[in-house]
Design a protein around this motif. Structure first.
Motif, PDB file in Angstrom:
ATOM      1  N   SER A 163      -3.120   3.771  -3.188  1.00  0.00           N
ATOM      2  CA  SER A 163      -2.793   4.691  -2.097  1.00  0.00           C
ATOM      3  C   SER A 163      -4.017   5.427  -1.575  1.00  0.00           C
ATOM      4  O   SER A 163      -5.088   5.425  -2.177  1.00  0.00           O
ATOM      5  N   GLY A 164      -3.814   6.106  -0.448  1.00  0.00           N
ATOM      6  CA  GLY A 164      -4.868   6.913   0.148  1.00  0.00           C
ATOM      7  C   GLY A 164      -4.485   8.381   0.230  1.00  0.00           C
ATOM      8  O   GLY A 164      -5.000   9.112   1.073  1.00  0.00           O
ATOM      9  N   GLN A 165      -3.591   8.808  -0.643  1.00  0.00           N
ATOM     10  CA  GLN A 165      -3.099  10.190  -0.624  1.00  0.00           C
ATOM     11  C   GLN A 165      -3.881  11.042  -1.627  1.00  0.00           C
ATOM     12  O   GLN A 165      -3.780  10.846  -2.840  1.00  0.00           O
ATOM     13  N   ASP A 166      -4.656  11.996  -1.145  1.00  0.00           N
ATOM     14  CA  ASP A 166      -5.485  12.820  -2.034  1.00  0.00           C
ATOM     15  C   ASP A 166      -4.670  13.579  -3.059  1.00  0.00           C
ATOM     16  O   ASP A 166      -5.100  13.743  -4.213  1.00  0.00           O
ATOM     17  N   ASN A 167      -3.501  14.046  -2.681  1.00  0.00           N
ATOM     18  CA  ASN A 167      -2.705  14.902  -3.562  1.00  0.00           C
ATOM     19  C   ASN A 167      -1.673  14.153  -4.388  1.00  0.00           C
ATOM     20  O   ASN A 167      -0.943  14.763  -5.172  1.00  0.00           O
ATOM     21  N   ALA A 170      10.250   4.343  -4.955  1.00  0.00           N
ATOM     22  CA  ALA A 170      11.210   4.055  -6.028  1.00  0.00           C
ATOM     23  C   ALA A 170      11.167   5.109  -7.140  1.00  0.00           C
ATOM     24  O   ALA A 170      11.746   4.903  -8.198  1.00  0.00           O
ATOM     25  N   GLY A 171      10.455   6.211  -6.912  1.00  0.00           N
ATOM     26  CA  GLY A 171      10.456   7.305  -7.873  1.00  0.00           C
ATOM     27  C   GLY A 171       9.263   7.374  -8.797  1.00  0.00           C
ATOM     28  O   GLY A 171       9.188   8.270  -9.652  1.00  0.00           O
ATOM     29  N   SER A 172       8.315   6.474  -8.670  1.00  0.00           N
ATOM     30  CA  SER A 172       7.120   6.501  -9.522  1.00  0.00           C
ATOM     31  C   SER A 172       6.191   7.627  -9.097  1.00  0.00           C
ATOM     32  O   SER A 172       5.927   7.813  -7.910  1.00  0.00           O
ATOM     33  N   THR A 173       5.691   8.385 -10.079  1.00  0.00           N
ATOM     34  CA  THR A 173       4.713   9.421  -9.777  1.00  0.00           C
ATOM     35  C   THR A 173       3.322   8.801  -9.753  1.00  0.00           C
ATOM     36  O   THR A 173       3.049   7.815 -10.439  1.00  0.00           O
ATOM     37  N   TYR A 174       2.430   9.385  -8.962  1.00  0.00           N
ATOM     38  CA  TYR A 174       1.091   8.827  -8.841  1.00  0.00           C
ATOM     39  C   TYR A 174       0.112   9.893  -8.373  1.00  0.00           C
ATOM     40  O   TYR A 174       0.500  10.923  -7.798  1.00  0.00           O
ATOM     41  N   GLY A 175      -1.161   9.652  -8.630  1.00  0.00           N
ATOM     42  CA  GLY A 175      -2.252  10.436  -8.071  1.00  0.00           C
ATOM     43  C   GLY A 175      -3.178   9.485  -7.347  1.00  0.00           C
ATOM     44  O   GLY A 175      -3.038   8.257  -7.441  1.00  0.00           O
ATOM     45  N   VAL A 200     -10.723   3.721   4.625  1.00  0.00           N
ATOM     46  CA  VAL A 200      -9.891   4.852   5.063  1.00  0.00           C
ATOM     47  C   VAL A 200      -9.221   5.579   3.891  1.00  0.00           C
ATOM     48  O   VAL A 200      -8.003   5.780   3.864  1.00  0.00           O
ATOM     49  N   ASN A 201     -10.037   5.946   2.915  1.00  0.00           N
ATOM     50  CA  ASN A 201      -9.620   6.778   1.779  1.00  0.00           C
ATOM     51  C   ASN A 201      -8.695   6.074   0.787  1.00  0.00           C
ATOM     52  O   ASN A 201      -8.189   6.687  -0.151  1.00  0.00           O
TER      53      ASN A 201
END
Length: 482
Positions: A127-131, A137-142, A181-182
């Protein structure tokens, strides 16, 4: 410079009905036809799995499409924008397009209809999500933490340009070790990462998929892709996204050892010719223009990325000229063609038609979904491509400007008139057997009958016809009347 022709009122009065007519859903055959000799791909961009399954059974199979390309099926970040599907958070087969069970049903239904399945596969990055957050499907991630899959040690941190972002495409190392793109860039040189990626692809193979479109291949060394490919449980069709950049050190040619490669120059060059140059220039289109060898080139008039680059390629918005460009692609013997099938969008980021929870809605063609693969000209030219597969190019004709014609030796013939005036009273040499043929640009062939004009080829292989402005005629041995 010639004017850019959209679907003007004058043009609409003449050819819109023929070139843009959508074909109705056909009744699926009782038994599936083998698809081994059928190579045209329909890219059903962002369709959900039940809709893909229905389209395979009711249209793609009966109309002769050999493959369907589906959008990324893995769990991704939440939201509506189309590009969120290219930000994985896990390798679970569950997304806004459907569940694992629905994906499996789709593959089975497509196979039963004689259509093979290619999966758009995101393996260069996560992913490209900083936060971080919670996936579909409910998986947590950083940004650099995907529990049970990847940790911070599995990503590149290039540290150039005061950060991790790619800024210089003339620097090979940067393009393949910094972030696009991050998007968190995976260490594809790591055996652990390669094994994880191969595990995802092998899971898809276990569900019956037939091939992979490898997204962002340019951002991985070709050797890394080869190593991942070597871990697959069985052979599969591979096509790699490598965008050509003039003067850049990374070129599409270095990836051909792994499989086919998307030829991005094709659509841009074809658009320029149809908009402002001469169709006569297309006589040696493809390799003669410096494009990839035909045997490894994957071609398209537009795809989900390029259709969002204003002015770069022809798209559904260009109406009849887009239909003619697709007809040329399907008639001309270069590369392996993909037909785009998209949804209507008002801005670059807009996602597919969705409900309030961003779950992709079932496809309803010509109501939010463009379904270009059903346009009469495009769908019928798939049959032309199938009937002429393997035949050479012969009997080329051009008037030096916008009127061209050529044969697929002994199998088919097409003439395209993109002049602003009709070409009348001309005879065309086809090299085809004498007989009556359905003009598949304007009519549908089935059960030995034609719903449109019939072209009579004489004993010498000639026919005579008038070709209106911005129009075409195409015939082939698979649409010969009894």
């Amino acid at each position: 410079m010639r004017r850019r022709r959209l679907l003007s009122s004058a043009f609409a009065a003449g050819m819109a009905a023929a070139l843009l007519t959508p074909l109705a859903v056909a009744t699926p055959p009782a038994t599936a036809a083998p698809s081994g000799s059928k190579k045209v791909i329909a890219n059903l961009f962002e369709w959900n799995w039940p809709s893909v399954a229905n389209e395979c059974k009711n249209f793609l199979g009966p109309r002769g499409y050999g493959y369907v390309q589906v959008s990324p099926p893995q769990e991704h970040v939440r939201g509506n924008q189309w590009w969120l599907a290219y930000q994985p958070v896990s390798y679970r087969i569950e997304s806004r397009k459907g569940t694992r069970a629905q994906f499996q049903t789709m593959v089975n239904d497509c196979h039963a209809a004689g259509v093979k399945v290619i999966v758009d596969t995101v393996i260069n990055h996560m992913s490209g999500q900083d936060n971080g957050g919670t996936g579909w499907a409910g998986s947590t991630y950083g940004h650099y933490d995907y529990p049970g899959i990847y940790g911070p040690q599995d990503f590149h941190y290039c540290g150039r340009n005061a950060g991790n972002e790619i800024t210089n495409y003339n620097d090979r190392w940067e393009v393949q070790n910094c972030e696009l793109v991050n998007l968190s860039d995976l260490k594809t040189e790591s055996d652990y990462v390669r094994t994880r990626i191969a595990g995802y692809m092998n899971d898809l193979l276990s569900l019956g998929v037939d091939g992979f479109r490898l997204d962002a291949s340019k951002h991985m060394p070709a050797a890394d892709i080869a190593a991942i490919k070597g871990k697959l449980s069985r052979s599969a069709y591979i096509v790699q996204e490598v965008i050509y950049g003039a003067g850049e050190p990374i070129g599409p040619g270095e990836y051909t050892g792994n499989g086919d490669v998307h030829e991005f120059r094709y659509g841009k060059d074809l658009a320029r010719v149809f908009r402002s140059e001469r169709l006569a220039y297309l006589k040696n289109f493809g390799e003669g223009w410096g494009h990839l060898p035909s045997s490894v080139a994957a071609t398209f008039v537009d795809n989900h990325d390029t259709q969002r680059d204003v002015g770069g390629v022809l798209t559904y918005r260009d109406g009849g000229i887009y239909a003619l460009a697709n007809a040329f692609m399907l008639a001309y013997p270069y590369g392996s063609p993909t037909v785009m099938s998209s949804y209507t969008f008002a801005n670059r980021d807009q996602g597919p038609p969705s409900d309030g929870a961003n779950k992709t809605l079932n496809t309803t063609c010509f109501s939010g979904w463009e379904c270009e693969h059903r346009w009469q000209v495009i769908a019928n030219m798939v049959g032309f491509r199938n009937a002429t597969e393997g035949a050479g190019l012969s009997n080329w004709y051009d008037n030096g400007y916008q009127h061209i014609a050529f044969s697929r030796t002994g199998k088919g013939f097409i003439t395209i008139n993109d002049e602003d005036f009709a070409v009348t009273g001309r005879s065309y040499y086809t090299g085809l057997p004498a007989g009556r043929y359905c003009d598949v640009i304007h009519g549908n062939f089935g059960a030995g009958t034609c719903s449109g004009p019939v072209i009579t080829v004489d004993s010498g292989g000639w026919f005579r016809a008038d070709i209106p402005a911005h129009d075409a005629v195409a015939i082939h041995v698979g649409a010969r009347l009894s």
